[in-house]
Motif scaffolding. Sequence first.
Motif, mmCIF file in Angstrom:
data_model
loop_
_atom_site.group_PDB
_atom_site.id
_atom_site.type_symbol
_atom_site.label_atom_id
_atom_site.label_comp_id
_atom_site.label_asym_id
_atom_site.label_seq_id
_atom_site.Cartn_x
_atom_site.Cartn_y
_atom_site.Cartn_z
ATOM 1 N N UNK A 142 0.825 -1.205 0.000
ATOM 2 C CA UNK A 142 0.000 0.000 0.000
ATOM 3 C C UNK A 142 0.863 1.260 0.000
ATOM 4 N N UNK A 143 1.989 1.199 0.709
ATOM 5 C CA UNK A 143 2.909 2.332 0.693
ATOM 6 C C UNK A 143 3.465 2.551 -0.718
ATOM 7 N N UNK A 144 3.782 1.445 -1.378
ATOM 8 C CA UNK A 144 4.281 1.538 -2.748
ATOM 9 C C UNK A 144 3.205 2.102 -3.677
ATOM 10 N N UNK A 145 1.960 1.677 -3.457
ATOM 11 C CA UNK A 145 0.856 2.206 -4.266
ATOM 12 C C UNK A 145 0.706 3.699 -4.052
ATOM 13 N N UNK A 146 0.869 4.128 -2.796
ATOM 14 C CA UNK A 146 0.803 5.563 -2.507
ATOM 15 C C UNK A 146 1.872 6.318 -3.288
#
Length: 241
Positions: A142-146
Amino acid sequence: MHTTLEGVQQSATPAIRGPLQVYVVVFALGLTLAAPTRLGQAVAGLCFLGLTIDAVGVGPLRWLGVPVFFLAPGLAVVLVTAPGAVLYELGPLTVTDTGLQTALDTTVRSLATLSILAYLIASTPVSTVVLTLRKAGLPNVLVELFLYVYRAIATVMAEAERMHTAATARVGFGNRRATLRTMKLLASALFVRTIDRVEALDESLRARCYDGEPPAQAHVESEGYGYALGVLVLLVGVHLL
């Protein structure tokens, strides 16, 4: 000279800084989305609009025109397609009471959330946001998606700035007819260019052997607890009215 998002962030002077800024934004978003009335949403939007202007000035707010431009057609469709009591008719188009209320609710909620996110995006370095999300236990995917979404937003803003400057230099906004034609061309070209730039970003990350670990190491202390408490008390108070 084009103003970049990173440049605005570096020169920003927000009243709330560090991880506290991220937590306040997340909490405010939750309250705004759950607010039962348009009053609470409007107050949240105006509050964070003021915080954004205090942090970065009025200039960067013109970037909000990009999401608003894409939001407007959807609101127009909602306005004329929802069933209900007829308020106004114009040929095949019919505005109903349900459509009007839905469009107003969507407009206020969308503008409020845009104001909150504008404050975060314009005044918070991405490294601070990434570190805060990781400390909060958010999964790496999710951090990478952000990060991808953040870079896509920055790309849209940069491309819109360049294209608007080029169109202005070519007198593309000389009159109403020229403005409509120019806006139509800019919207279609912006979508294509943004996709191309995001694909180029993905290729550059792969070329640098990016393995999913966010490149954020800097640590920033939280500041502005008094301002944060005041904002949250205001939003909760309006929410409970």
